[in-house]
Design a protein around this motif. Structure first.
Motif, short mmCIF file in Angstrom:
data_model
loop_
_atom_site.label_atom_id
_atom_site.label_comp_id
_atom_site.label_asym_id
_atom_site.label_seq_id
_atom_site.Cartn_x
_atom_site.Cartn_y
_atom_site.Cartn_z
N UNK A 552 34.91 48.06 68.55
CA UNK A 552 33.87 48.95 69.04
C UNK A 552 32.56 48.75 68.29
N UNK A 553 32.64 48.52 66.98
CA UNK A 553 31.43 48.29 66.19
C UNK A 553 30.77 46.98 66.61
N UNK A 554 31.58 45.95 66.86
CA UNK A 554 31.02 44.67 67.33
C UNK A 554 30.32 44.85 68.67
N UNK A 555 30.93 45.62 69.55
CA UNK A 555 30.32 45.86 70.87
C UNK A 555 29.00 46.62 70.71
N UNK A 556 29.01 47.63 69.86
CA UNK A 556 27.79 48.43 69.64
C UNK A 556 26.69 47.57 69.03
N UNK A 557 27.05 46.71 68.11
CA UNK A 557 26.07 45.83 67.47
C UNK A 557 25.45 44.87 68.47
N UNK A 558 26.27 44.31 69.33
CA UNK A 558 25.76 43.37 70.33
C UNK A 558 24.86 44.09 71.33
N UNK A 559 25.28 45.28 71.73
CA UNK A 559 24.45 46.05 72.68
C UNK A 559 23.12 46.45 72.07
N UNK A 560 23.13 46.82 70.80
CA UNK A 560 21.87 47.21 70.15
C UNK A 560 20.93 46.01 70.02
N UNK A 561 21.47 44.84 69.80
CA UNK A 561 20.64 43.63 69.72
C UNK A 561 19.88 43.41 71.02
N UNK A 562 20.50 43.75 72.15
CA UNK A 562 19.83 43.60 73.44
C UNK A 562 18.78 44.67 73.65
N UNK A 563 19.07 45.90 73.21
CA UNK A 563 18.14 47.02 73.43
C UNK A 563 16.95 47.00 72.48
N UNK A 564 17.15 46.46 71.31
CA UNK A 564 16.14 46.58 70.25
C UNK A 564 14.79 46.02 70.68
N UNK A 565 14.78 44.93 71.42
CA UNK A 565 13.53 44.30 71.79
C UNK A 565 12.83 44.92 72.97
N UNK A 566 13.47 45.88 73.65
CA UNK A 566 12.86 46.50 74.82
C UNK A 566 11.85 47.56 74.40
N UNK A 567 10.76 47.65 75.16
CA UNK A 567 9.74 48.65 74.83
C UNK A 567 10.24 50.04 75.20
N UNK A 568 9.60 51.05 74.62
CA UNK A 568 10.03 52.43 74.85
C UNK A 568 9.94 52.86 76.29
N UNK A 569 8.98 52.28 77.03
CA UNK A 569 8.77 52.70 78.42
C UNK A 569 9.68 51.98 79.40
N UNK A 570 10.22 50.85 78.99
CA UNK A 570 11.04 50.06 79.92
C UNK A 570 12.49 49.94 79.47
N UNK A 571 12.83 50.59 78.35
CA UNK A 571 14.21 50.49 77.85
C UNK A 571 15.20 51.00 78.89
N UNK A 572 16.28 50.27 79.06
CA UNK A 572 17.29 50.61 80.06
C UNK A 572 18.49 51.27 79.40
#
Length: 785
Positions: A552-572
């Protein structure tokens, strides 16, 4: 060959009606040795091939082709001979024939209708060779072929046009525009010509990018119009080709681009279905399924709703009758597709809905409860996958026993289902899911890339997301497989190619245009079940033994890596990350020793310390931020008191926590209780309990890490809290009030300076009293005394 136009002498070349090598399976002919040709025929064939290879112009090429086709049908030619013919002819000649016919070139020695016949026959023959069909020159003829199928053979008659212009000039009439003065001629679209055209289109369609090539060249619109005009072979060959296109990965874009034409086509096809006999309907079911739009597309269309209502009315007698397994499978697949569109809204009376679910469950049991090692045929797999979708559609209603907590779910529920009927459905579902567990227990790791295995895994996960009390022991026994399967895909142990191809074609309550396989998908489907199971002692012990928290931690880490670069207005928003946090939170609450000693929780704490300060600036990810805040605090409360310097990352995390918790509350007017802020109120059903739990955990962190009280004072957090509470000193609901009081009491007990700060604050006119905080008031009095 001639460079410009086709210089043909009709005295040298007579036009063949249609060479047999235009048949779709020409390339599959046997070798010339086994073709039945005599020695003399083979010698003549070689001379013709030599003449074809050394031809000096188009007339010689066509003459040689004519002799070859008359000597030996293409079905008797081996692939090597066919390839020699294709290399000699090339794609340029048939393309020029068609262009010359449509444009009316004066240099041609043959009538346009004969040029069209020759051109399409040659293209049909060329398209049987896989190396030729993808040639850009052949693909460039697709619009002309589509025009033939839609409008029939038409061309500009230059001779007629010239005579017309001369007559117009001699009469002194005014000159019309060039476009209006052209005279078009038309001949009948005979079956041979239409068959050649469809051979070319079908050959293009089976290319890896074939549907895309046809879409960009206007195939869908032209074929819809051809069917609407009832052109030659449009129903026999045009509809199946359209069905193939609409079943490919361009399905979503096609419906967005040509929705009105496709709805009209679906209406026509469904009318034929409703008028047909029961036996004919059984054979038509797959065709209807192919022409339905993806879920979510055209969902508000009244036309589509009426079509679906009529289709259900025609399907009900079939479901209620005795059918062979093959025919029942065809019906169930179509039923599953209709449920994907509108749920149970138009299906029919509750009694019929129960029958439909029961038949699907029976098929699953019969298909899966076979002795170990029994191979399930592809067609049966297709049927069972449809049954899974029917079962999924019934699950929520059965598990809730008729209660609908969310009005938005009304259209997916079986309206009017009694409690007894709901229990019957649940019983049938339980038996079907027991069969799925039986099947999954037999699976070997070498079969992890099997698409049907994924479909079965997904179906069971959807059940476990709703219902964990039934079959509990069986589910616990299956946990090693479930975790192992999800982990194998997530870690990339399997190739995933079969799943990638399957996922690109399937649609299970999915409105996305092009669904592609992701290695995380298996774990995403399992996460809701893990969230439930990790809260129970028995399953949680098994999950810990399988090292589920690290996954679960690995999954959360990978998901956060994808979200981190998204801007606040377009984050999915990704609900799977929130569910992973929920499962980890269960471990953090119930397994303190594991949290203190497992390295994965150290990695998790570092991840949360990085994520929360960033999430504060992404309002679209508020729910994820609330999960990260609560999870980080629940881990933080388990730390031992230390005299070591506070790490900057830790300080940033707790500073973000204080700001985040404050952002949930806004002051009210006069003496009214404080209100939930607008941003939080929108998600309060999901975040309210997390906010209260965070306050309680913050109190635990204050007791375990006394340095936090210094940060609280530095941030002015207490003053901000009492200012927000206002003169009433209260929050809008009692559970939130209790949670706030708990953390304030912990702060006061831990820090003398904070106690003095609060005593001064309640004396201030701008801050509230302690009327709503009786325990805090009592502690302050006791400390003074």
């Amino acid at each position: 060959m001639a460079e410009n136009g086709c210089h043909l002498n009709p005295e040298e070349v007579s036009t063949p009606q249609h060479p047999p090598n235009a048949e779709p399976n020409a390339a599959e002919g046997c070798s010339s040795e086994a073709s039945g040709l005599s020695q003399s025929q083979r010698e003549v064939l070689e001379r013709c091939l030599h003449a074809l290879t050394h031809a000096k112009n188009d007339s010689h090429i066509l003459a040689a082709l004519l002799l070859i086709t008359r000597l030996c049908p293409a079905g008797q030619l081996d692939n090597r001979t066919l390839h020699r013919i294709f290399e000699a002819v090339g794609v340029n000649l048939p393309a020029r024939l068609l262009v010359t016919a449509f444009r009316g070139g004066d240099s041609s020695g043959l009538p346009p209708e004969e040029l069209i016949s020759l051109g399409t026959a040659l293209l049909a023959a060329l398209s049987t060779d896989s190396s030729m069909v993808s040639h850009p020159q052949l693909l460039s003829t697709v619009p002309l072929i589509l025009s033939l199928l839609e409008n029939g053979p038409t061309w500009t008659d230059k001779h007629t046009q010239t005579l017309g212009n001369e007559a117009q000039s001699s009469s002194g009439s005014q000159t019309e525009s060039a476009a209006d003065s052209q005279t078009s001629s038309r001949c009948t679209l005979d079956e041979a010509l239409a068959s050649d055209c469809y051979q070319v289109l079908n050959a293009v369609c089976v290319l890896p990018q074939g549907p895309e090539q046809l879409l960009t060249r206007g195939a869908v619109l032209s074929l819809c119009r051809a069917v609407g005009k009832k052109q030659t072979l449009s129903y026999e060959k045009g509809l199946p080709l359209l069905g193939h296109l609409l079943s490919s990965n361009i399905r979503g874009r096609v419906w967005v681009k040509h929705s009105s034409e496709l709805l009209s086509l679906l209406g026509s096809v469904s009318e034929n279905f409703c008028r047909a006999s029961d036996e004919e309907r059984l054979e038509m079911c797959p065709r209807i399924a192919a022409f339905l739009p993806p879920p979510g597309v055209e969902s508000e269309s009244q036309v589509l709703k009426e079509i679906v209502v009529n289709l259900w009315a025609s399907l009900r007698p079939l479901i209620q009758s005795k059918l062979t397994q093959e025919h029942l499978g065809l019906v169930l697949v179509l039923c599953a597709c209709l449920l994907d569109l509108y749920g149970w809204e138009s299906t029919g009376p509750p009694k019929f809905c129960c029958l439909l679910v029961n038949r699907a469950c029976v098929e699953v049991r019969m298909g899966l409860e076979e002795p170990p090692g029994t191979e399930i045929a592809p067609q049966l797999q297709h049927t069972l996958t449809a049954c899974y979708r029917i079962m999924e559609a019934a699950m929520e209603q059965a598990c809730s026993q008729g209660a609908l907590s969310n009005p938005a779910q009304i259209q997916t529920a079986i309206t009017g289902l009694s409690l007894q009927q709901s229990r019957q459905v649940l019983g049938a579902l339980e038996e079907a899911f027991s069969a799925e567990i039986y099947y999954l227990k037999q699976v070997d790791q070498t079969n992890y890339d099997d698409p049907f295995l994924f479909a079965t895994f997904r179906s069971l996960c959807v059940w476990l997301a709703e219902e964990t009390s039934c079959l509990k022991e069986d589910v616990i026994d299956l946990l090693p497989f479930l975790i192992g399967y999800a982990k194998a895909h997530f870690k990339g142990a399997g190739k995933g190619k079969g799943l990638a191809d399957w996922m690109s074609k399937m649609s299970i309550n999915n409105s996305s245009q092009d669904k592609t396989w992701s290695r995380e998908d298996a774990l995403r489907y399992l996460l809701p079940a893990l969230s439930h199971l990790s809260a129970e002692d028995g399953p949680r012990r098994v999950l810990l033994s399988l090292d589920a928290p690290a996954l679960l931690v690995d999954f959360l880490s990978k998901g956060w890596s994808s979200l981190r670069g998204q801007s606040g207005k377009t984050a999915t928003r990704d609900p799977s990350l929130e569910t992973a946090c929920s499962a980890l939170l269960n471990f953090a609450i119930t397994e303190p020793e594991r949290v203190r000693n497992d390295p994965c929780f150290v990695a998790l704490e570092n991840l949360l310390s990085e994520a929360l300060p960033v999430l504060l600036h992404k309002p679209l990810l508020l729910v994820l931020a609330a999960n990260c805040c609560t999870l980080g605090l629940m881990i933080g409360r388990l730390k031992s008191t230390s005299t070591d310097p506070v790490e900057p990352a830790q300080r940033r995390f707790f500073s973000s926590v204080l700001s985040f918790l404050l952002s949930a509350v806004r002051p009210a007017q006069s003496s009214q209780p404080a209100q939930i802020s607008a941003l939080w109120e929108e998600h309060w059903e999901e975040t309210g309990e997390l906010w209260r739990l965070s306050l309680q955990a913050l109190g635990g962190c204050v007791r375990a890490q006394p340095w936090i009280t210094s940060l609280i004072r530095d941030e002015g957090w207490l003053q901000n809290i009492f200012t927000l509470l206002g003169s009433s000193g209260r929050l809008p609901d009692q559970p939130s009030q209790d949670a706030l009081e708990e953390v304030l009491c912990a702060i006061v007990k831990q820090c003398q300076l904070c106690r003095e700060d609060i005593s001064e604050l309640v004396k201030s006119v701008s801050c509230g009293s302690l009327q709503g905080l009786p325990q805090l008031s009592r502690i302050l009095v006791e400390k003074i005394l």
